[in-house]
Enzyme design. Structure first.
Site, PDB file in Angstrom:
ATOM      1  N   HIS A  62      26.106  39.831  49.356  1.00  0.00           N
ATOM      2  CA  HIS A  62      27.375  39.412  48.737  1.00  0.00           C
ATOM      3  C   HIS A  62      28.015  38.266  49.511  1.00  0.00           C
ATOM      4  CE1 HIS A  62      31.052  40.167  46.335  1.00  0.00           C
ATOM      5  NE2 HIS A  62      31.704  39.854  47.454  1.00  0.00           N
ATOM      6  N   HIS A  64      30.303  34.323  48.804  1.00  0.00           N
ATOM      7  CA  HIS A  64      30.900  33.349  47.876  1.00  0.00           C
ATOM      8  C   HIS A  64      30.743  31.966  48.507  1.00  0.00           C
ATOM      9  CE1 HIS A  64      33.408  36.530  45.756  1.00  0.00           C
ATOM     10  NE2 HIS A  64      33.228  37.120  46.931  1.00  0.00           N
ATOM     11  N   GLU A 142      30.095  35.308  37.745  1.00  0.00           N
ATOM     12  CA  GLU A 142      31.264  36.195  37.766  1.00  0.00           C
ATOM     13  C   GLU A 142      32.098  36.069  36.492  1.00  0.00           C
ATOM     14  OE1 GLU A 142      33.842  37.492  41.398  1.00  0.00           O
ATOM     15  OE2 GLU A 142      34.579  35.563  40.670  1.00  0.00           O
ATOM     16  N   SER A 146      42.005  39.226  32.786  1.00  0.00           N
ATOM     17  CA  SER A 146      42.601  40.487  32.340  1.00  0.00           C
ATOM     18  C   SER A 146      43.382  40.321  31.042  1.00  0.00           C
ATOM     19  CB  SER A 146      43.522  41.039  33.438  1.00  0.00           C
ATOM     20  OG  SER A 146      44.527  40.084  33.739  1.00  0.00           O
ATOM     21  N   HIS A 181      34.531  40.669  38.211  1.00  0.00           N
ATOM     22  CA  HIS A 181      35.354  40.395  39.393  1.00  0.00           C
ATOM     23  C   HIS A 181      35.948  41.662  39.996  1.00  0.00           C
ATOM     24  CE1 HIS A 181      39.042  39.227  41.628  1.00  0.00           C
ATOM     25  NE2 HIS A 181      38.158  38.433  42.204  1.00  0.00           N
ATOM     26  N   HIS A 208      33.525  43.892  42.583  1.00  0.00           N
ATOM     27  CA  HIS A 208      34.448  44.284  43.651  1.00  0.00           C
ATOM     28  C   HIS A 208      35.156  45.559  43.178  1.00  0.00           C
ATOM     29  CE1 HIS A 208      34.511  39.765  44.401  1.00  0.00           C
ATOM     30  NE2 HIS A 208      34.232  40.225  45.595  1.00  0.00           N
ATOM     31  N   GLU A 211      39.109  47.572  46.942  1.00  0.00           N
ATOM     32  CA  GLU A 211      39.072  46.842  48.214  1.00  0.00           C
ATOM     33  C   GLU A 211      40.333  47.121  49.040  1.00  0.00           C
ATOM     34  OE1 GLU A 211      38.612  42.654  47.565  1.00  0.00           O
ATOM     35  OE2 GLU A 211      38.515  42.170  49.702  1.00  0.00           O
ATOM     36  N   ASP A 307      30.455  38.661  52.667  1.00  0.00           N
ATOM     37  CA  ASP A 307      31.478  38.122  51.776  1.00  0.00           C
ATOM     38  C   ASP A 307      31.514  36.608  52.003  1.00  0.00           C
ATOM     39  OD1 ASP A 307      33.340  38.307  49.761  1.00  0.00           O
ATOM     40  OD2 ASP A 307      34.573  39.825  50.735  1.00  0.00           O
TER      41      ASP A 307
END
Ligand code: BEZ
Ligand code: FE2
Length: 406
Positions: A62, A64, A142, A146, A181, A208, A211, A307
């Protein structure tokens, strides 16, 4: 055919002494040099430095790459101020992150022994670099959004990015994949569409999950720091889903959940029952004030991952493993070191569906040579000495070919 000889080899049976590995693109056998030479008399013999250990290539599940420009721009210490700072600085960070910078970070990963990684791609801007880099890349496109109003548009953009990653040539060693995401940022309808697509096309899937404490409070009660965040940026004050609904959306399709620091024992048991796995990111969790994943009680497979540089200081897998040794300070250190090596090789390969991560016949010959500064006194200490002493690995082979980081 090549035969690589070292004082130690990390095999599924543990560390073996005075053996060698024969390989072309794939591993052919692990045996004594004499026995291997009888079968492969023409093979090129490669002898490693004294005190060397051959490992399967390490896998960072994982990362980015698109956020590689961050050094001091983002706010560390607590999750919500960090997320605010991501929104405030995202455009500038993206502008400052060019192909050269991302390729340098791939080279940094290579020098630390990473031969495969899972790239979480928000915009698709790192695809060209991932095609060129010698490592295997599971390219996680990704999906985010929402707000139901924009769902079709965001899904369309996501499909375009997914298609681009599906059109890469075989030589690029890219596996197309999907990342959702998070529960708070993806509408359940989009989650369902993406999971169905992953199932239909057998694509690796990641998300994810739990977290931060703020995420938990928002999903459970619609309260806490996320409330002001959603009111400010999205003009809404209710979450689009809850923890159970989100988890259940992944039933029957093994998914790589990232972080899970704030998951309860019941939730972790549920993930285990469903055959899921966890990406554990110790430095990211510490830097963003999210807490500690209790790996000592986990009953599901986990990997260890860096990450992105948006929540870390390097993409070195050995830097990450050293941090894990410190974070889990109550665990017996030799046992922990062995678990961490397994997490970043065997477990990570199985989780990402890659035919590597183990030194045994028929696996891809992704191999790394770690050279210890002196001879270990006990086999039980080799994993620990490797983690503590390795800043750069001595050699890297991917698909049987030696690769040199620039
Ligand atoms: C969203 O697109 O809804 C979103 C993105 C980032 C953080 C939170 C929500
Ligand atoms: Fe991440």
């Amino acid at each position: 055919m090549k035969i690589l000889v070292a004082d130690y080899i990390y095999t599924p049976e543990g560390f073996v002494e005075y053996q060698a590995v024969a390989f072309d693109e794939h591993i052919k056998a692990v045996d004594s040099l004499e026995n291997l030479l009888q079968i492969y008399p023409e093979a090129q013999i490669i002898r490693t430095e004294p005190h060397s250990v051959i490992y399967p290539g390490f896998i960072n599940t994982h990362v980015h790459l698109e956020f590689s420009a961050n050094r001091t721009s983002l706010q560390y210490g607590s999750f919500m101020p960090w997320l605010d700072s991501v929104i405030a600085n995202r455009d500038e960070l993206m502008q400052n992150c060019d192909n050269k910078m991302m390729q340098e970070e791939c080279d940094n990963m290579l020098r630390s022994g990473i031969t495969a990684f899972g790239a979480i791609s928000s915009f698709g801007t790192e695809l060209e670099v991932c095609e060129k880099t010698p490592q295997r890349v599971v390219f996680f496109n990704e999906l985010i959004g929402s707000n139901a109003q924009y769902a079709d548009m965001l899904y369309g953009d996501f499909i375009e990015r997914l298609k681009s990653s599906q059109n890469c040539g075989l030589e690029s060693r890219i596996t197309p994949a999907i990342a959702i995401h998070s529960p708070y940022s993806v509408h359940p309808i989009l989650v369902q569409k993406a999971v169905t697509l992953a199932k239909q096309n057998k694509l690796p899937l990641s998300a994810h999950f739990l977290e931060s404490q703020a995420e938990r409070k928002w999903l459970e009660k619609g309260e806490g720091e996320f409330k002001a965040f959603f009111e400010k940026y999205f003009n809404t004050s209710t979450p689009v889903t809850n923890i159970k609904e989100f988890m259940h959306a992944f039933d029957t399709y093994p998914t790589h959940f990232v972080h899970c620091v704030q998951a309860t024992k019941e939730e972790l048991d549920y993930l285990a029952d469903q055959g899921h796995s966890i990406a554990h990111c110790p430095r990211s969790n510490r830097y963003l004030g999210c807490g500690r994943l209790p790996i000592e009680t986990l009953e599901l497979p986990f990997s260890v991952a860096t990450d992105g540089l948006s929540s870390n200081d390097s993409l070195s897998i050995f830097d990450e493993l050293r941090a894990a040794l410190m974070l889990h300070h109550e665990m017996p250190i030799q046992t922990l070191a062995s678990q961490l090596i397994k997490a970043t090789t065997v477990n990570a390969a199985e989780i990402l569906g890659l035919n590597c991560g183990k030194i045994e016949a028929d696996k891809l010959a992704d191999l790394v040579v770690v050279t210890l500064p002196d001879m270990p006194h006990n086999k039980e200490d080799i994993a620990l000495w490797s983690i503590i002493h390795t800043k750069k690995v001595s050699a890297v082979y991917i698909g049987g070919e030696k690769v040199n980081g620039k």
